[in-house]
Design an enzyme around this catalytic site. Structure first.
Site, PDB file in Angstrom:
ATOM      1  N   HIS A   1      -9.342   0.892   5.269  1.00 50.28           N
ATOM      2  CA  HIS A   1      -8.041   1.125   5.914  1.00 50.28           C
ATOM      3  C   HIS A   1      -8.230   2.097   7.079  1.00 50.28           C
ATOM      4  O   HIS A   1      -9.041   3.018   6.993  1.00 50.28           O
ATOM      5  CB  HIS A   1      -7.052   1.684   4.884  1.00 50.28           C
ATOM      6  CG  HIS A   1      -5.641   1.711   5.384  1.00 50.28           C
ATOM      7  ND1 HIS A   1      -5.182   2.672   6.250  1.00 50.28           N
ATOM      8  CD2 HIS A   1      -4.600   0.866   5.172  1.00 50.28           C
ATOM      9  CE1 HIS A   1      -3.911   2.431   6.534  1.00 50.28           C
ATOM     10  NE2 HIS A   1      -3.531   1.338   5.901  1.00 50.28           N
TER      11      HIS A   1
ATOM     12  N   SER B   1       3.814  -2.413  10.197  1.00 47.52           N
ATOM     13  CA  SER B   1       5.278  -2.440  10.342  1.00 47.52           C
ATOM     14  C   SER B   1       5.908  -3.762   9.905  1.00 47.52           C
ATOM     15  O   SER B   1       6.879  -4.218  10.508  1.00 47.52           O
ATOM     16  CB  SER B   1       5.683  -2.080  11.785  1.00 47.52           C
ATOM     17  OG  SER B   1       5.283  -0.754  12.076  1.00 47.52           O
TER      18      SER B   1
ATOM     19  N   GLY C   1       2.898  -1.233   4.233  1.00 53.06           N
ATOM     20  CA  GLY C   1       2.922   0.182   3.883  1.00 53.06           C
ATOM     21  C   GLY C   1       4.337   0.630   3.568  1.00 53.06           C
ATOM     22  O   GLY C   1       4.845   0.433   2.460  1.00 53.06           O
ATOM     23  N   GLY C   2       5.011   1.214   4.562  1.00 53.88           N
ATOM     24  CA  GLY C   2       6.327   1.832   4.371  1.00 53.88           C
ATOM     25  C   GLY C   2       7.334   0.967   3.622  1.00 53.88           C
ATOM     26  O   GLY C   2       8.017   1.443   2.710  1.00 53.88           O
TER      27      GLY C   2
ATOM     28  N   GLY D   1       2.822   2.033  10.643  1.00 53.92           N
ATOM     29  CA  GLY D   1       3.749   3.143  10.456  1.00 53.92           C
ATOM     30  C   GLY D   1       4.515   3.513  11.712  1.00 53.92           C
ATOM     31  O   GLY D   1       5.145   4.570  11.771  1.00 53.92           O
TER      32      GLY D   1
ATOM     33  N   GLU E   1      -5.103  -5.209  10.793  1.00 53.63           N
ATOM     34  CA  GLU E   1      -4.086  -4.170  10.935  1.00 53.63           C
ATOM     35  C   GLU E   1      -4.286  -3.430  12.256  1.00 53.63           C
ATOM     36  O   GLU E   1      -5.076  -2.466  12.310  1.00 53.63           O
ATOM     37  CB  GLU E   1      -4.183  -3.169   9.783  1.00 53.63           C
ATOM     38  CG  GLU E   1      -3.932  -3.760   8.421  1.00 53.63           C
ATOM     39  CD  GLU E   1      -3.349  -2.724   7.489  1.00 53.63           C
ATOM     40  OE1 GLU E   1      -2.257  -2.957   6.969  1.00 53.63           O
ATOM     41  OE2 GLU E   1      -3.962  -1.661   7.305  1.00 53.63           O
TER      42      GLU E   1
ATOM     43  N   GLU F   1      -6.608   4.536   8.059  1.00 57.18           N
ATOM     44  CA  GLU F   1      -6.432   5.962   7.726  1.00 57.18           C
ATOM     45  C   GLU F   1      -7.688   6.526   7.075  1.00 57.18           C
ATOM     46  O   GLU F   1      -8.036   7.688   7.279  1.00 57.18           O
ATOM     47  CB  GLU F   1      -5.193   6.128   6.828  1.00 57.18           C
ATOM     48  CG  GLU F   1      -3.917   5.968   7.635  1.00 57.18           C
ATOM     49  CD  GLU F   1      -2.720   5.465   6.847  1.00 57.18           C
ATOM     50  OE1 GLU F   1      -2.733   5.511   5.608  1.00 57.18           O
ATOM     51  OE2 GLU F   1      -1.759   5.004   7.508  1.00 57.18           O
TER      52      GLU F   1
ATOM     53  N   ASN G   1       0.863  -1.189   0.000  1.00 57.34           N
ATOM     54  CA  ASN G   1       0.000   0.000   0.000  1.00 57.34           C
ATOM     55  C   ASN G   1       0.894   1.233   0.000  1.00 57.34           C
ATOM     56  O   ASN G   1       1.531   1.535   1.001  1.00 57.34           O
ATOM     57  CB  ASN G   1      -0.883  -0.034   1.261  1.00 57.34           C
ATOM     58  CG  ASN G   1      -1.650   1.266   1.457  1.00 57.34           C
ATOM     59  OD1 ASN G   1      -1.812   2.056   0.512  1.00 57.34           O
ATOM     60  ND2 ASN G   1      -2.123   1.500   2.670  1.00 57.34           N
ATOM     61  N   TRP G   2       0.933   1.924  -1.140  1.00 58.02           N
ATOM     62  CA  TRP G   2       1.839   3.064  -1.265  1.00 58.02           C
ATOM     63  C   TRP G   2       1.291   4.334  -0.626  1.00 58.02           C
ATOM     64  O   TRP G   2       1.973   5.343  -0.582  1.00 58.02           O
ATOM     65  CB  TRP G   2       2.157   3.323  -2.733  1.00 58.02           C
ATOM     66  CG  TRP G   2       3.120   2.331  -3.323  1.00 58.02           C
ATOM     67  CD1 TRP G   2       3.830   1.374  -2.645  1.00 58.02           C
ATOM     68  CD2 TRP G   2       3.498   2.209  -4.696  1.00 58.02           C
ATOM     69  NE1 TRP G   2       4.619   0.681  -3.515  1.00 58.02           N
ATOM     70  CE2 TRP G   2       4.440   1.159  -4.781  1.00 58.02           C
ATOM     71  CE3 TRP G   2       3.131   2.876  -5.862  1.00 58.02           C
ATOM     72  CZ2 TRP G   2       5.023   0.781  -5.990  1.00 58.02           C
ATOM     73  CZ3 TRP G   2       3.696   2.491  -7.068  1.00 58.02           C
ATOM     74  CH2 TRP G   2       4.636   1.462  -7.127  1.00 58.02           C
ATOM     75  N   LYS G   3       0.054   4.306  -0.200  1.00 60.24           N
ATOM     76  CA  LYS G   3      -0.567   5.506   0.386  1.00 60.24           C
ATOM     77  C   LYS G   3      -0.356   6.697  -0.562  1.00 60.24           C
ATOM     78  O   LYS G   3      -0.384   6.520  -1.767  1.00 60.24           O
ATOM     79  CB  LYS G   3       0.008   5.770   1.772  1.00 60.24           C
ATOM     80  CG  LYS G   3       0.069   4.512   2.644  1.00 60.24           C
ATOM     81  CD  LYS G   3       0.326   4.806   4.068  1.00 60.24           C
ATOM     82  CE  LYS G   3       0.513   3.509   4.829  1.00 60.24           C
ATOM     83  NZ  LYS G   3       0.257   3.627   6.234  1.00 60.24           N
TER      84      LYS G   3
END
Ligand code: PEP
Length: 255
Positions: A95, A213, A234-235, A173, A167, A97, A9-11
């Site tokens: 998600h 993470s 993610g990251g 993150g 999640e 966010e 997930n590149w956000k």
């Protein structure tokens, strides 16, 4: 046997130029990987060019969200059919966010899950508790509420084909990954609920990913757990090498 799935997930990261460069390099890096489903979720602007760059590869594309209506006066929204046309086969829905920053309720998430299925997209339906909720021993109750709401009016066959991502919000993150045991406990609970509501066959077929993470050095331990079927990353999905290593390290010994 459930095929592991690793989704990045590149956000809100990567321009079209950066996204296409990543896709080209990544697709040759993972071209020989078998028995792992690999998915990338670029921002909307890069979905179509990334899909084109990944054509005839073993990497699929997901949207990071969608709106449930087919079309209309919904400024800023993107419909499931538009997402599909842009080349996506999956859609991340719910998600944390989107829930926290954009007000997605369980009802809205359910509409999105249903709209994704109707448009022939596989939802990656996210659930997970906040730190306050975990510390208040409310984790399982929160998961039950999100699952019940998100899966309302969805058939067993549809549930078997979708993907659930557990999640924990406190792990997203933050660098604070859930222990493998914490992940397994939550996943086993989710699968148990699916078994109760939809039967053993549906529960056994539905893939449940862990997200929060995930890095190249912790994926193997997580995916070794019986009910962890992959990861939403993610990251660490923003870097070609690190995402490639996560994919490689996700192959279970039994496969
Ligand atoms: C995510 O955004 O879904 C996520 C899990 O992020 P990270 O891997 O950076 O914690």
């Amino acid at each position: 046997m459930r095929t592991p799935l690793i989704a990045g997930n590149w956000k809100m990261f990567k321009t079209v130029f950066e996204a296409v460069a990543f896709a080209k390099e990544f697709k040759s890096l993972v071209k020989d990987v078998a028995n792992v489903d690999i998915v990338l979720a670029p921002p909307f602007t890069a979905m179509h060019p990334v899909s084109e760059a990944l054509r005839a590869s073993n990497v699929a594309v997901a949207s990071q969200d969608l709106f449930w209506e087919k079309d209309g006066a919904y400024t800023g929204a993107v419909s499931p059919a538009m997402v599909r046309e842009a080349g996506a086969e999956y859609a991340i829905v719910g998600h944390s966010e989107r829930r926290r920053l954009f007000g997605d309720t369980d009802v809205a998430v359910n509409r999105k899950v249903r709209a994704a299925i109707d448009a022939d997209l596989t939802p990656i339906f996210c659930v997970g508790e906040t730190l306050d909720e975990r510390e208040a021993n409310a984790t399982l109750a929160v998961l039950d509420r999100q699952l019940q709401g998100g899966l309302d009016a969805i058939t067993g066959e549809q549930v078997a084909a979708l993907v659930i991502a557990y999640e924990p919000v406190w792990a997203i993150g933050t660098g604070r990954v859930a222990t493998a045991a914490q992940a397994q406990d939550a996943h086993a609970h989710i699968r148990g609920r699916l078994r109760t509501w939809f039967g053993a066959d549906v529960a056994d077929r539905c893939r449940i990913l862990y997200g929060g993470s995930v890095k190249p050095d912790n994926i193997a331990e997580l995916i070794a757990e019986a009910d962890v079927d992959g990861a939403l990353v993610g990251g660490a999905s923003l870097d070609v090498r690190s995402f490639g290593e996560i994919v490689t390290n996700s192959r279970r010994a039994v496969i």
